[in-house]
Structure formats: structure tokens, C-alpha cells
Design a protein around this motif. Structure first.
Motif, PDB file in Angstrom:
ATOM      1  N   GLU A  98       0.844  -1.189   0.000  1.00 50.15           N
ATOM      2  CA  GLU A  98       0.000   0.000   0.000  1.00 50.15           C
ATOM      3  C   GLU A  98       0.881   1.240   0.000  1.00 50.15           C
ATOM      4  O   GLU A  98       1.740   1.386   0.860  1.00 50.15           O
ATOM      5  CB  GLU A  98      -0.912   0.001   1.234  1.00 50.15           C
ATOM      6  N   LYS A 116       1.071   4.953   0.790  1.00 53.84           N
ATOM      7  CA  LYS A 116       0.321   5.947   1.565  1.00 53.84           C
ATOM      8  C   LYS A 116       0.561   7.323   0.956  1.00 53.84           C
ATOM      9  O   LYS A 116       1.660   7.860   1.022  1.00 53.84           O
ATOM     10  CB  LYS A 116       0.735   5.925   3.028  1.00 53.84           C
ATOM     11  N   GLN A 151      -3.123  10.601   4.915  1.00 52.23           N
ATOM     12  CA  GLN A 151      -4.007   9.952   5.870  1.00 52.23           C
ATOM     13  C   GLN A 151      -4.768  11.020   6.624  1.00 52.23           C
ATOM     14  O   GLN A 151      -4.337  12.172   6.699  1.00 52.23           O
ATOM     15  CB  GLN A 151      -3.240   9.040   6.821  1.00 52.23           C
ATOM     16  N   LYS A 210      -3.415   4.587  -0.474  1.00 51.12           N
ATOM     17  CA  LYS A 210      -4.206   5.068   0.669  1.00 51.12           C
ATOM     18  C   LYS A 210      -4.205   6.586   0.606  1.00 51.12           C
ATOM     19  O   LYS A 210      -3.154   7.205   0.456  1.00 51.12           O
ATOM     20  CB  LYS A 210      -3.585   4.613   1.981  1.00 51.12           C
ATOM     21  N   ASP A 231      -9.120   7.074   3.695  1.00 47.53           N
ATOM     22  CA  ASP A 231      -8.978   7.271   5.128  1.00 47.53           C
ATOM     23  C   ASP A 231      -9.805   8.461   5.586  1.00 47.53           C
ATOM     24  O   ASP A 231      -9.939   9.449   4.870  1.00 47.53           O
ATOM     25  CB  ASP A 231      -7.493   7.504   5.456  1.00 47.53           C
TER      26      ASP A 231
END
Length: 128
Positions: free
Chosen positions: A16, A18, A21, A86, A115
Motif C-alpha cells: 500500500e 500511503k 491519511q 491510501k 482514510d
């Protein structure tokens, strides 16, 4: 390459990336040395006893098209394991740009994690 050696291990099931977030959208942060555990230090390849920068951007790509190509590169290096992203949705324009890049390149992530803002992270700015 260190990524490929780790990614090819059998216990790694997916990767994943990122992008952001909810606990710190569009912000980098610093993981203070007192929150740094031996496990985190080993995983991130950083020395114990020092603050760890958590930058707001990736150095491997600078735009959505390059992100798509980076996804494909990781997919190849990992032996075809699922590669996802993400993100915390901030601006609709940014999501539209990513979708446009996926259409143009024909490269898509295998999954997308969206998220929310309710999470937390040790690297978030103290005011968060």
C-alpha cells in the motif's frame, strides 16, 4: 533493491502506497524519538534515539501519471502482488486528476483505501 527483496517474501501479501491519511492530510510530520520503538526503527531503517521525518510527499513520483508508473514498477518488482494506494480525500480535483491519469496510462491500483479524519498517528503535528 531492498524493496524487491522484502516484497518477494511470502508473508507479504500486498503493498500500500500511503499518499495521505486523515490524521495529517497534506502534512508531513516528525515521529519524535521518544515514540520510536525498535520495531519501527527496524522497519523504517532509521537509528534509535533520533526524530524521524515523515515527509508530506513521495520522492519517487511528482504527479498522478508518475504515480501510475510507480504502481506498475512496484507490481513488477513484487512479482505481481496487489498494489494499492491510501489517501484522505481533500479536494475533488486531486481525485479527478488521479482517475484521469489511470485512464491515460491504463495503469490502476488493485485497491484504494480512503482514510477518514478520525485516525491518529505518532508523526502528526502536535496540534493535531
Amino acid at each position: 533493491e531492498k524493496f524487491q527483496i522484502l516484497a518477494l517474501k511470502e508473508f507479504i501479501k500486498m503493498i500500500e502506497i500511503k499518499l495521505s491519511q486523515g490524521a495529517k492530510p497534506s502534512h508531513g510530520g516528525i515521529l519524535p524519538a521518544d515514540k520510536l520503538t525498535e520495531e519501527i526503527a527496524e522497519i523504517r531503517g532509521v537509528p534509535m534515539g533520533k526524530d524521524v521525518n515523515s515527509p508530506p510527499r513521495h520522492s519517487a513520483f511528482k504527479d498522478p501519471i508518475e504515480l501510475c508508473h510507480f504502481i506498475q514498477k512496484l507490481r513488477e518488482l513484487s512479482g505481481g502482488k496487489p498494489i494499492g494506494i491510501k489517501l484522505c480525500v481533500g479536494r475533488r480535483l486531486e481525485v479527478a486528476a488521479m482517475i484521469r491519469a489511470m485512464v491515460l496510462t491504463g495503469i490502476t491500483p488493485d485497491f484504494i483505501t480512503v482514510d477518514g479524519g478520525e485516525g491518529g498517528t505518532g508523526a502528526a503535528p502536535y496540534e493535531f
